[in-house]
Design a protein around this motif. Structure first.
Motif, PDB file in Angstrom:
ATOM      1  N   PHE A 193      29.011   4.004  28.368  1.00 16.16           N
ATOM      2  CA  PHE A 193      29.738   3.856  29.258  1.00 16.16           C
ATOM      3  C   PHE A 193      31.274   4.292  27.786  1.00 16.16           C
ATOM      4  N   ILE A 194      31.883   4.922  28.194  1.00 13.86           N
ATOM      5  CA  ILE A 194      32.733   5.212  27.394  1.00 13.86           C
ATOM      6  C   ILE A 194      34.543   4.662  28.603  1.00 13.86           C
ATOM      7  N   THR A 213      29.022  -3.633  34.426  1.00 18.26           N
ATOM      8  CA  THR A 213      28.192  -2.642  33.343  1.00 18.26           C
ATOM      9  C   THR A 213      28.779  -3.432  32.145  1.00 18.26           C
ATOM     10  N   LEU A 214      29.862  -3.858  31.087  1.00 21.63           N
ATOM     11  CA  LEU A 214      29.982  -4.524  30.595  1.00 21.63           C
ATOM     12  C   LEU A 214      28.622  -5.091  29.785  1.00 21.63           C
ATOM     13  N   ASN A 220      28.809  -5.071  23.813  1.00 21.10           N
ATOM     14  CA  ASN A 220      29.631  -6.187  24.778  1.00 21.10           C
ATOM     15  C   ASN A 220      30.863  -5.391  24.855  1.00 21.10           C
ATOM     16  N   ARG A 221      30.853  -4.201  25.030  1.00 15.41           N
ATOM     17  CA  ARG A 221      32.333  -2.922  24.743  1.00 15.41           C
ATOM     18  C   ARG A 221      32.299  -2.322  25.341  1.00 15.41           C
ATOM     19  N   ALA A 222      33.426  -1.184  26.116  1.00 12.31           N
ATOM     20  CA  ALA A 222      33.257   0.662  26.198  1.00 12.31           C
ATOM     21  C   ALA A 222      33.241   0.506  24.739  1.00 12.31           C
ATOM     22  N   GLY A 223      32.672   1.837  24.402  1.00 15.40           N
ATOM     23  CA  GLY A 223      32.993   3.049  24.123  1.00 15.40           C
ATOM     24  C   GLY A 223      34.508   3.401  23.443  1.00 15.40           C
ATOM     25  N   ASP A 251      25.923   4.399  23.058  1.00 14.82           N
ATOM     26  CA  ASP A 251      26.368   3.948  24.268  1.00 14.82           C
ATOM     27  C   ASP A 251      26.237   2.283  24.289  1.00 14.82           C
ATOM     28  N   GLY A 252      26.018   2.185  22.762  1.00 11.72           N
ATOM     29  CA  GLY A 252      26.506   1.218  22.627  1.00 11.72           C
ATOM     30  C   GLY A 252      25.245  -0.016  22.792  1.00 11.72           C
TER      31      GLY A 252
END
Length: 257
Positions: A193-194, A213-214, A220-223, A251-252
């Motif tokens: 999730f970017i 999603t997050l 716990n954040r978007a890229g 992808d975090g």
């Protein structure tokens, strides 16, 4: 966020000093971030995108060659490779960052939607690799990065066509790596999730879905697109010289969290 705009158009001491690289989808999002970072690291760039005006802007910013067109158009791909290889004196790298994301339940995914997604996300990158491969082989030190997606590994609902295209791109990249070795390395980069215009469009109707999603991401954040550019830089640079046929997720932590 990295500030790359003031580092100059050509850093001859950079990690990509003098390397000649094509980047598709360069007018926005990940492709634009990759173009900026690669230029800051000394690459000589050739940029492609379907949007002519923003493409011209990033080309001027990075001192790059550029041609606008549709990556699903074989004539355009042929023209780009021949023009860029001549202008740059050869090719050392290719980053396929162009892509589209459209969602619909499978019953509502029309043949036209399916075909368009496959054409842009799979057919175009695969054919550009095929056309560019002789020039890349001649380099003897070339690298290809195909920007796939976590969706090609861990698909989500309503993304059947997108997941199929990205999963296909991952499989294609593995075959390409085997066939192009040892002269050319090929790897797939799979963002999660970017934060970008493409992903923002998914949450226009229901912004609360973004929080859901997050919550799936370990970080716990978007890229950011700049973070994806750094991953692409690693895969193109000599720092990954023993890496080919790999699938790198950025992808975090969402692929395992």
């Amino acid at each position: 966020m990295l500030d790359l705009t003031n580092r100059g158009r050509m850093n001859m001491a950079g990690r990509l000093a003098g390397r000649r690289i094509i980047v598709t989808g360069a007018a926005s999002g990940m492709g634009r971030a990759i173009a900026r970072l690669f230029a800051a690291e000394g690459a000589k760039l050739a940029l492609m995108d379907i949007a002519p005006e923003p493409l011209a802007v990033i080309a001027a910013e990075t001192g790059a060659e550029h041609l606008a067109g549709d990556v699903a158009d074989l004539a355009y791909l042929d023209d780009c490779v021949s023009t860029f290889a001549k202008a740059l004196g050869g090719l050392d790298g290719l980053v396929n960052a162009a892509g589209i994301l459209r969602t619909a339940p499978i019953e509502e995914t029309s043949p036209e939607m399916w075909d368009r997604i496959q054409a842009v996300n799979l057919f175009g990158p695969a054919q550009l690799c095929r056309i560019a491969l002789p020039h890349l082989r001649a380099s003897g030190k070339a690298a290809i990065v195909n920007i796939a997606s976590l969706g090609g590994i861990r698909p989500n609902l309503t993304m059947s066509a997108y997941a199929a295209s990205k999963g296909g791109l991952i499989a294609f990249t593995k075959v390409l790596a085997a066939e192009a070795a040892p002269d050319v390395r090929a790897n797939a980069l799979c963002p999660g999730f970017i934060a970008s215009p493409m992903t923002d469009a998914l949450y226009v109707e229901d912004p609360s879905r973004r929080d859901v999603t997050l919550a799936r991401l370990a970080m716990n954040r978007a890229g950011t697109v700049e973070e994806i550019a750094q991953s692409a830089l690693f895969l193109v640079s000599h720092e990954s010289s023993f890496t080919t046929g790999a699938v790198l997720t950025s992808d975090g932590g969402s692929s395992w969290h």
